[in-house]
Motif scaffolding. Structure first.
Motif, PDB file in Angstrom:
ATOM      1  N   GLN A 184      -2.539 -10.848  -3.721  1.00  0.00           N
ATOM      2  CA  GLN A 184      -2.419 -12.208  -4.162  1.00  0.00           C
ATOM      3  C   GLN A 184      -3.421 -12.298  -5.369  1.00  0.00           C
ATOM      4  O   GLN A 184      -3.242 -13.221  -6.210  1.00  0.00           O
ATOM      5  CB  GLN A 184      -2.528 -13.185  -3.186  1.00  0.00           C
ATOM      6  CG  GLN A 184      -1.579 -13.437  -2.150  1.00  0.00           C
ATOM      7  CD  GLN A 184      -1.955 -14.651  -1.149  1.00  0.00           C
ATOM      8  OE1 GLN A 184      -2.929 -15.011  -1.119  1.00  0.00           O
ATOM      9  NE2 GLN A 184      -1.172 -14.583  -0.235  1.00  0.00           N
ATOM     10  N   TYR A 185      -4.592 -11.637  -5.632  1.00  0.00           N
ATOM     11  CA  TYR A 185      -5.332 -11.768  -6.541  1.00  0.00           C
ATOM     12  C   TYR A 185      -5.034 -10.704  -7.635  1.00  0.00           C
ATOM     13  O   TYR A 185      -5.566 -10.430  -8.675  1.00  0.00           O
ATOM     14  CB  TYR A 185      -6.890 -11.231  -6.164  1.00  0.00           C
ATOM     15  CG  TYR A 185      -7.497 -12.335  -5.283  1.00  0.00           C
ATOM     16  CD1 TYR A 185      -7.984 -13.669  -5.926  1.00  0.00           C
ATOM     17  CD2 TYR A 185      -7.752 -12.111  -3.929  1.00  0.00           C
ATOM     18  CE1 TYR A 185      -8.402 -14.331  -4.909  1.00  0.00           C
ATOM     19  CE2 TYR A 185      -8.271 -13.083  -3.182  1.00  0.00           C
ATOM     20  CZ  TYR A 185      -8.648 -14.263  -3.717  1.00  0.00           C
ATOM     21  OH  TYR A 185      -9.361 -15.085  -2.944  1.00  0.00           O
ATOM     22  N   GLY A 186      -3.743 -10.087  -7.506  1.00  0.00           N
ATOM     23  CA  GLY A 186      -3.274  -9.288  -8.626  1.00  0.00           C
ATOM     24  C   GLY A 186      -3.558  -7.816  -8.637  1.00  0.00           C
ATOM     25  O   GLY A 186      -3.248  -7.129  -9.464  1.00  0.00           O
ATOM     26  N   ALA A 187      -4.247  -7.446  -7.466  1.00  0.00           N
ATOM     27  CA  ALA A 187      -4.786  -6.070  -7.293  1.00  0.00           C
ATOM     28  C   ALA A 187      -3.728  -5.217  -7.018  1.00  0.00           C
ATOM     29  O   ALA A 187      -2.640  -5.728  -6.175  1.00  0.00           O
ATOM     30  CB  ALA A 187      -5.805  -6.105  -6.410  1.00  0.00           C
ATOM     31  N   ARG A 188      -3.648  -3.931  -7.318  1.00  0.00           N
ATOM     32  CA  ARG A 188      -2.736  -2.916  -6.889  1.00  0.00           C
ATOM     33  C   ARG A 188      -3.363  -1.997  -6.030  1.00  0.00           C
ATOM     34  O   ARG A 188      -4.477  -1.836  -5.911  1.00  0.00           O
ATOM     35  CB  ARG A 188      -2.383  -1.992  -8.253  1.00  0.00           C
ATOM     36  CG  ARG A 188      -1.294  -0.863  -7.700  1.00  0.00           C
ATOM     37  CD  ARG A 188      -0.660  -0.412  -9.061  1.00  0.00           C
ATOM     38  NE  ARG A 188      -1.464   0.715  -9.933  1.00  0.00           N
ATOM     39  CZ  ARG A 188      -1.649   2.020  -9.606  1.00  0.00           C
ATOM     40  NH1 ARG A 188      -0.943   2.497  -8.666  1.00  0.00           N
ATOM     41  NH2 ARG A 188      -2.288   2.811 -10.239  1.00  0.00           N
ATOM     42  N   ILE A 189      -2.654  -2.032  -4.758  1.00  0.00           N
ATOM     43  CA  ILE A 189      -3.425  -0.994  -3.582  1.00  0.00           C
ATOM     44  C   ILE A 189      -2.829   0.155  -3.423  1.00  0.00           C
ATOM     45  O   ILE A 189      -1.632   0.408  -3.712  1.00  0.00           O
ATOM     46  CB  ILE A 189      -2.838  -1.960  -2.243  1.00  0.00           C
ATOM     47  CG1 ILE A 189      -3.119  -3.329  -2.236  1.00  0.00           C
ATOM     48  CG2 ILE A 189      -3.816  -1.273  -0.959  1.00  0.00           C
ATOM     49  CD1 ILE A 189      -4.699  -3.820  -2.083  1.00  0.00           C
ATOM     50  N   VAL A 190      -3.818   1.278  -3.740  1.00  0.00           N
ATOM     51  CA  VAL A 190      -3.337   2.608  -3.735  1.00  0.00           C
ATOM     52  C   VAL A 190      -3.981   2.786  -2.054  1.00  0.00           C
ATOM     53  O   VAL A 190      -4.992   2.807  -1.785  1.00  0.00           O
ATOM     54  CB  VAL A 190      -4.106   3.310  -4.796  1.00  0.00           C
ATOM     55  CG1 VAL A 190      -3.758   4.748  -4.489  1.00  0.00           C
ATOM     56  CG2 VAL A 190      -3.765   2.661  -6.306  1.00  0.00           C
TER      57      VAL A 190
ATOM     58  N   LYS B 271      -8.637  13.254  -3.836  1.00  0.00           N
ATOM     59  CA  LYS B 271      -8.060  13.798  -5.034  1.00  0.00           C
ATOM     60  C   LYS B 271      -7.481  12.346  -5.738  1.00  0.00           C
ATOM     61  O   LYS B 271      -7.252  12.283  -7.022  1.00  0.00           O
ATOM     62  CB  LYS B 271      -6.703  14.324  -4.288  1.00  0.00           C
ATOM     63  CG  LYS B 271      -6.815  15.730  -4.201  1.00  0.00           C
ATOM     64  CD  LYS B 271      -5.537  16.277  -3.322  1.00  0.00           C
ATOM     65  CE  LYS B 271      -5.820  17.346  -2.361  1.00  0.00           C
ATOM     66  NZ  LYS B 271      -4.773  17.425  -1.412  1.00  0.00           N
ATOM     67  N   THR B 272      -7.167  11.123  -4.754  1.00  0.00           N
ATOM     68  CA  THR B 272      -6.890  10.167  -5.511  1.00  0.00           C
ATOM     69  C   THR B 272      -7.755   9.516  -6.553  1.00  0.00           C
ATOM     70  O   THR B 272      -7.308   9.114  -7.519  1.00  0.00           O
ATOM     71  CB  THR B 272      -6.480   9.069  -4.475  1.00  0.00           C
ATOM     72  OG1 THR B 272      -5.542   9.600  -3.463  1.00  0.00           O
ATOM     73  CG2 THR B 272      -5.897   7.720  -4.790  1.00  0.00           C
ATOM     74  N   VAL B 273      -8.912   9.339  -6.314  1.00  0.00           N
ATOM     75  CA  VAL B 273      -9.924   9.070  -6.899  1.00  0.00           C
ATOM     76  C   VAL B 273     -10.087   9.769  -8.413  1.00  0.00           C
ATOM     77  O   VAL B 273     -10.127   9.093  -9.364  1.00  0.00           O
ATOM     78  CB  VAL B 273     -11.374   8.884  -6.447  1.00  0.00           C
ATOM     79  CG1 VAL B 273     -12.460   8.482  -7.157  1.00  0.00           C
ATOM     80  CG2 VAL B 273     -11.330   7.997  -5.072  1.00  0.00           C
ATOM     81  N   LYS B 274     -10.182  10.990  -8.073  1.00  0.00           N
ATOM     82  CA  LYS B 274     -10.084  11.899  -9.414  1.00  0.00           C
ATOM     83  C   LYS B 274      -8.882  11.735 -10.180  1.00  0.00           C
ATOM     84  O   LYS B 274      -9.046  11.558 -11.420  1.00  0.00           O
ATOM     85  CB  LYS B 274     -10.055  13.249  -8.705  1.00  0.00           C
ATOM     86  CG  LYS B 274     -10.962  14.248  -9.409  1.00  0.00           C
ATOM     87  CD  LYS B 274     -10.912  15.641  -9.031  1.00  0.00           C
ATOM     88  CE  LYS B 274     -11.915  16.097  -8.242  1.00  0.00           C
ATOM     89  NZ  LYS B 274     -12.071  17.543  -7.396  1.00  0.00           N
ATOM     90  N   LYS B 275      -7.791  11.630  -9.460  1.00  0.00           N
ATOM     91  CA  LYS B 275      -6.364  11.551 -10.412  1.00  0.00           C
ATOM     92  C   LYS B 275      -6.591   9.968 -11.178  1.00  0.00           C
ATOM     93  O   LYS B 275      -6.464   9.777 -12.441  1.00  0.00           O
ATOM     94  CB  LYS B 275      -5.308  11.127  -9.561  1.00  0.00           C
ATOM     95  CG  LYS B 275      -4.046  11.275 -10.271  1.00  0.00           C
ATOM     96  CD  LYS B 275      -2.775  11.523  -8.989  1.00  0.00           C
ATOM     97  CE  LYS B 275      -1.362  10.955  -9.743  1.00  0.00           C
ATOM     98  NZ  LYS B 275      -1.230   9.585  -9.594  1.00  0.00           N
ATOM     99  N   LEU B 276      -7.241   9.041 -10.406  1.00  0.00           N
ATOM    100  CA  LEU B 276      -7.333   7.653 -11.034  1.00  0.00           C
ATOM    101  C   LEU B 276      -8.254   7.765 -12.252  1.00  0.00           C
ATOM    102  O   LEU B 276      -8.170   7.196 -13.244  1.00  0.00           O
ATOM    103  CB  LEU B 276      -7.526   6.366 -10.133  1.00  0.00           C
ATOM    104  CG  LEU B 276      -6.470   6.385  -9.141  1.00  0.00           C
ATOM    105  CD1 LEU B 276      -6.997   5.328  -7.922  1.00  0.00           C
ATOM    106  CD2 LEU B 276      -5.319   5.440  -9.779  1.00  0.00           C
ATOM    107  N   LYS B 277      -9.169   8.309 -12.059  1.00  0.00           N
ATOM    108  CA  LYS B 277     -10.497   8.618 -13.064  1.00  0.00           C
ATOM    109  C   LYS B 277      -9.672   9.281 -14.195  1.00  0.00           C
ATOM    110  O   LYS B 277      -9.938   9.061 -15.545  1.00  0.00           O
ATOM    111  CB  LYS B 277     -11.541   9.390 -12.340  1.00  0.00           C
ATOM    112  CG  LYS B 277     -12.727   9.160 -13.082  1.00  0.00           C
ATOM    113  CD  LYS B 277     -13.778  10.174 -12.773  1.00  0.00           C
ATOM    114  CE  LYS B 277     -15.081   9.919 -13.694  1.00  0.00           C
ATOM    115  NZ  LYS B 277     -16.120  11.158 -13.621  1.00  0.00           N
TER     116      LYS B 277
END
Lengths: 379, 379
Positions: free
Chosen positions: B118-124, B140-146
């Motif tokens: 509702q605050y507009g966030a995307r949840i991964v 892995k996810t954090v690295k990819k997003l970075k």
């Protein structure tokens, strides 16, 4: 303001800074016995209610609105909230995005202004006089914004016993407000927090009861009669709006406290609300009268409001004075707390204004407090 | 999900759909007497507390965190909230804007996911196995997003007795999670809602207690032991964060219910919390055991989680089945309510999963309910 609230709690001061019922007026003993009974008898008192509140409470609120506002509504168009504050916050949440415009009286309830600004809204103020919001000014403002192709999302008003000004909107203005809403397709938010603290005359008709077009969202609370600590209020309005409110409400807090919801249910059913209201009116009217008399006698020539409802009086200090500096000095030197009203204004026209509360201060301290103000002002 | 919750309230069904304490386990009689005493003795019980909560409650919570989490904190770094839900909502409010990324376990608590969206966030999402969040996958996810130059605003975890999976993160993973947080400069939100419902072994160390860098924001609640209806939870964390929380909290709801805050204060001071916890553990462990045994016997071959903590068990129906359709049919034909878990997942990998609650269902109905599930599945 919160700094002053903090200070006034800590020291033995005369506080005109509150916005709450006098604890000595609340039926604490009755509440205690009621809670004992509720915890024994209501099996699910320790569990969640639905997000929009216990059905029994919404039923009682519908009856309440019929009785006091002559409004016929439905438990399904009512959402129980954490006091009036959350009711107004939820409206900000569903209506206001960054850059949106909301109109309020100026001055108006500072928490709503802060909260709605947190959603990114721009607040445009319409001035208030002794007859409430100056609706001619509202019309000019709306027309101007329309000319700039800016859409007004909400118009917020506290028509009766307004916070902070204490003024009550006359019926003619209420009618005009609804006409403007109709003409310019506006949604009105009617904050009725002080409706039950009326010290003179007949209760003014609520905007909600005069509305024929479903433009009014009604924000209610039991805080001012049964206690701010219960945190039970509600929203009532058109189904389209209430359905959205229900959608966003659950994830933010699940529901209002279940025991507190039952405290209100039983207070309405057993006439405890009515008794508490009677006691509050008597007590606060007496204190209002003492405060007005003191101001007239001791602060001669200063402009101030004479409320027929609510908890507050505004006082205009001498032109050019700074309400914040005055409030600080007053607390420090005289041990008297007042609220500088500047933050309640949407522009800088309220710099020299202070807000005085008469509901929570013991009657014998009112004169003394006003005397201290007079002394500091050099009267 | 709320449709199913509604239905399960209205009909005489066996409900595995709840997420609450068993009302028969809550010390209702003691609470009733306590409330009577509190309303008589606490002069300001009907008035507001400060927005961050009564000081006495924040003091008790600080002691509570010392006692149970071995965390040394300060009442000024604690904000009392309307249950854990509002604690998490307030974090969304200060941290998340449109387009921001928050990481959660997948599956995770659906209300937080909805609220933050509702605050507009995307949840991964990061997948969970029997040892909790798979922290290698997180890295892995954090690295990819970075690599994509996307900043992760919050990492949300329920390390103990997770909702909905029931799994508890092992210590090795907790350590790894904190290492990743340190390496990639992440803020962790530790939801401890189920920490006091631990049925086996020693309490796992909280992330907050293992954190040396002030990266963990602790979300707590009394809901699961003293009752969800009280709506008392809290946030604790670094001063910079808590100061922001205090700023936004007041305008949204003024404060949590004052009588409920005092109910918790006295429950902590008088050992009522400890007694209620003991009773809850006994009752829910017994029901958990019955449910696990029933599933093993009647739903042979289906994958399910075996929680050492919390209130929930996940069951994987046969591959390709639709949890929503199954839940509807089960309610209609067998009068048994379960929660389809798809909405708890951040992707579509949970379609065939259902969530069963064992805390709120009477023990004698557990076997019967599981038998009904088995029948509908053709076992």
């Amino acid at each position: 303001m919160s700094k002053i609230s903090d200070l006034s709690r800590k020291r033995e001061v005369i506080s005109f800074a509150a916005g709450e019922p006098d604890p000595s007026v609340l039926p604490r003993k009755i509440f205690g016995e009621l809670m004992k009974e509720v915890f024994e008898k209501v099996e699910l008192v320790g569990n969640y209610t639905p997000a929009d509140g216990a059905f029994e409470l919404r039923e009682e609120i519908a009856k309440f609105m019929k009785k006091y506002d002559d409004v016929k509504t439905d438990p399904n168009k009512i959402v129980v909230t954490i006091g009036g504050s959350q009711a107004l916050d939820l409206l900000g949440r569903i209506f206001l995005d960054a850059g949106d415009i909301a109109i309020s009286e100026s001055p108006s309830y500072v928490n709503t202004l802060i909260d709605w600004k947190q959603y990114g809204a721009r607040i445009v103020g319409v001035p208030v006089d002794d007859s409430g919001m100056i609706t001619d000014e509202l019309e000019k403002t709306v027309k101007k914004l329309k000319g700039e192709r800016k859409r007004v999302k909400l118009v917020y008003t506290i028509p009766t016993g307004q916070n902070p000004s204490g003024v009550t909107m006359i019926e003619e203005r209420r009618k005009h407000l609804l006409e403007i809403a109709s003409q310019y397709d506006l949604i009105l938010v009617e904050d009725t927090a002080y409706n039950h603290l009326l010290y003179e005359g007949q209760p003014p008709k609520t905007l909600r009861s005069m509305d024929k077009e479903g433009r009014v969202i009604y924000s209610g609370t039991f805080s001012k009669i049964l206690g701010t600590g219960l945190r039970i209020g509600w929203l009532e309005g058109p189904s389209e709006v209430m359905d959205l409110i229900k959608m966003v409400k659950g994830p933010t807090d699940m529901c209002a406290s279940t025991p507190m919801q039952y405290l209100v249910i039983e207070s309405l059913r057993r006439g405890i609300f009515e008794d508490a209201k009677k006691k509050a009116l008597e007590n606060y009217k007496m204190k209002r009268d003492i405060m007005i008399k003191s101001i007239e006698e001791k602060l001669k020539g200063l402009k101030f409001t004479k409320p027929i409802a609510g908890m507050f009086i505004l006082v205009w200090l001498k032109k050019g004075m700074d309400g914040y500096a005055f409030a600080e000095e007053l607390l420090e030197k005289k041990g008297v707390a007042v609220v500088p009203a500047a933050a309640f204004y949407t522009d800088d026209s309220g710099k020299e204004v202070i807000r005085l509360n008469f509901s929570m201060v013991p009657p014998e301290k009112i004169e003394k407090g006003i005397s201290s103000i007079a002394e500091l002002l050099g009267f």
